[in-house]
Scaffold this motif. Structure first.
Motif, short mmCIF file in Angstrom:
data_model
loop_
_atom_site.label_atom_id
_atom_site.label_comp_id
_atom_site.label_asym_id
_atom_site.label_seq_id
_atom_site.Cartn_x
_atom_site.Cartn_y
_atom_site.Cartn_z
N CYS A 203 34.96 42.27 48.32
CA CYS A 203 35.02 43.33 47.32
C CYS A 203 33.74 44.16 47.30
N HIS A 204 33.85 45.35 46.73
CA HIS A 204 32.68 46.20 46.55
C HIS A 204 31.80 45.60 45.46
N PRO A 205 30.47 45.72 45.59
CA PRO A 205 29.59 45.21 44.52
C PRO A 205 29.72 46.03 43.25
N CYS B 153 45.41 40.52 47.63
CA CYS B 153 46.30 41.49 48.26
C CYS B 153 47.66 41.51 47.58
N GLU B 154 48.14 40.33 47.20
CA GLU B 154 49.44 40.22 46.52
C GLU B 154 49.40 40.91 45.16
N VAL B 155 48.25 40.83 44.47
CA VAL B 155 48.12 41.50 43.17
C VAL B 155 48.24 43.01 43.33
N LEU B 156 47.54 43.56 44.32
CA LEU B 156 47.63 45.01 44.55
C LEU B 156 49.05 45.41 44.92
N ALA B 157 49.67 44.65 45.83
CA ALA B 157 51.01 45.00 46.30
C ALA B 157 52.04 44.89 45.19
N SER B 158 51.96 43.84 44.38
CA SER B 158 52.96 43.62 43.34
C SER B 158 52.89 44.65 42.22
N HIS B 159 51.72 45.26 42.02
CA HIS B 159 51.56 46.27 40.97
C HIS B 159 51.50 47.69 41.53
N SER B 160 51.65 47.81 42.86
CA SER B 160 51.62 49.12 43.53
C SER B 160 50.36 49.91 43.17
N ILE B 161 49.22 49.24 43.27
CA ILE B 161 47.94 49.88 42.99
C ILE B 161 47.04 49.76 44.21
N LEU B 162 46.03 50.62 44.28
CA LEU B 162 45.14 50.65 45.44
C LEU B 162 43.88 49.82 45.25
N SER B 163 43.57 49.47 44.03
CA SER B 163 42.36 48.69 43.75
C SER B 163 42.47 48.00 42.41
N ALA B 164 41.64 47.00 42.22
CA ALA B 164 41.59 46.28 40.94
C ALA B 164 40.20 45.69 40.78
N LEU B 165 39.73 45.67 39.55
CA LEU B 165 38.43 45.08 39.27
C LEU B 165 38.50 43.56 39.37
N VAL B 166 37.43 42.97 39.86
CA VAL B 166 37.33 41.51 39.97
C VAL B 166 36.51 41.03 38.78
N ARG B 167 37.05 40.05 38.06
CA ARG B 167 36.44 39.66 36.79
C ARG B 167 36.28 38.15 36.70
N ASP B 168 35.21 37.75 36.05
CA ASP B 168 34.99 36.34 35.74
C ASP B 168 35.63 36.08 34.39
N PRO B 169 36.75 35.36 34.33
CA PRO B 169 37.46 35.17 33.06
C PRO B 169 36.66 34.39 32.01
N ASP B 170 35.71 33.58 32.45
CA ASP B 170 34.93 32.79 31.50
C ASP B 170 33.96 33.68 30.71
N SER B 171 33.32 34.59 31.40
CA SER B 171 32.37 35.49 30.74
C SER B 171 32.98 36.85 30.43
N ASN B 172 34.15 37.12 31.03
CA ASN B 172 34.85 38.41 30.90
C ASN B 172 34.06 39.55 31.54
N LYS B 173 33.09 39.21 32.40
CA LYS B 173 32.28 40.23 33.04
C LYS B 173 32.89 40.67 34.37
N VAL B 174 32.72 41.96 34.66
CA VAL B 174 33.17 42.51 35.93
C VAL B 174 32.14 42.16 37.00
N VAL B 175 32.63 41.64 38.15
CA VAL B 175 31.71 41.23 39.22
C VAL B 175 31.91 42.02 40.50
N GLY B 176 32.93 42.89 40.55
CA GLY B 176 33.16 43.68 41.75
C GLY B 176 34.46 44.45 41.68
N LEU B 177 34.77 45.14 42.77
CA LEU B 177 36.01 45.92 42.87
C LEU B 177 36.67 45.61 44.20
#
Length: 211
Positions: free
Chosen positions: A146-148, A65-89
């Motif tokens: 998050c959304h799948p 929630c803090e990430v969305l609020a601090s960047h004034s955005i409505l959504s952000a992708l959720v990512r696994d930094p080890d594989s760099n793969k997107v896992v949700g929204l």
């Protein structure tokens, strides 16, 4: 802004093969030029070098929630930094659904928690939300709320701008550019596409029917 909107609308309609060329007043040459224009670049071209805002898949819901609020955005992708793969929204919509579901398993939130953050002025709502989340689900991580992956609006890096226009025409404002390995390249928005059209038009490289 109106001119750019008109250009995008004309281009979208021009790319639709079901639209009679005569109804748009286009010659064969103009129709061909418009098709070439929207096929001249890919989605990857517009997002190349972009550093999209993402959330670590192990982050807490409160931090998300803090990430969305601090960047004034409505959504952000959720990512696994080890594989760099997107896992949700993660979005405010998915957050609301999560909070409503979680509340069903808890008693009423104590007044001191619900009222927290009042002294923070403009940040009171964000502060109150964080405290409520910490009370009802202190150990929750962002993947719980998050959304799948299959719900994410996406295009491949090789997709043409014409495909992006078709998606934006449905009311979507931004789309994620993700490759076949679930690697995120960036986010393409309507404003980015409009800026590309404007820049290309200034260089006199677009069909005359779009000017």
């Amino acid at each position: 802004a109106l001119l750019l909107g008109r250009r995008l609308e004309l281009s979208r309609r021009g790319c639709n093969r079901a639209t009679p060329r005569r109804a748009m007043g286009l010659s064969r040459e103009e129709e061909a030029a418009m098709g070439d224009f929207w096929s001249s670049a890919t989605c990857a071209d517009l997002v190349r070098g972009q550093t999209p805002i993402t959330i670590d898949h192990k982050a807490t819901v409160a931090h998300a929630c803090e990430v969305l609020a601090s960047h004034s955005i409505l959504s952000a992708l959720v990512r696994d930094p080890d594989s760099n793969k997107v896992v949700g929204l993660f979005s405010y919509r998915s957050l609301i659904s999560y909070v409503l579901q979680t509340f069903r398993h808890h008693e009423e939130v104590p007044a001191e928690v619900a009222d927290s953050g009042h002294a923070a002025g403009a940040a009171s709502n964000a502060g109150r939300l964080r405290e409520v989340l910490r009370f009802i689900a202190p150990e929750a991580i962002v993947t719980d709320a998050c959304h799948p992956v299959d719900k994410i609006k996406r295009l491949s890096p090789q997709a043409s701008l014409r495909e992006a226009v078709d998606i934006f025409a449905t009311g979507i404002h931004r789309v994620s550019v993700i490759d076949e390995n679930e690697m995120l390249m960036g986010t393409l928005s309507q404003s980015m596409l409009a800026a590309y059209v404007a820049q290309t038009a200034d260089n006199a490289a677009v069909p005359t029917c779009m000017n």
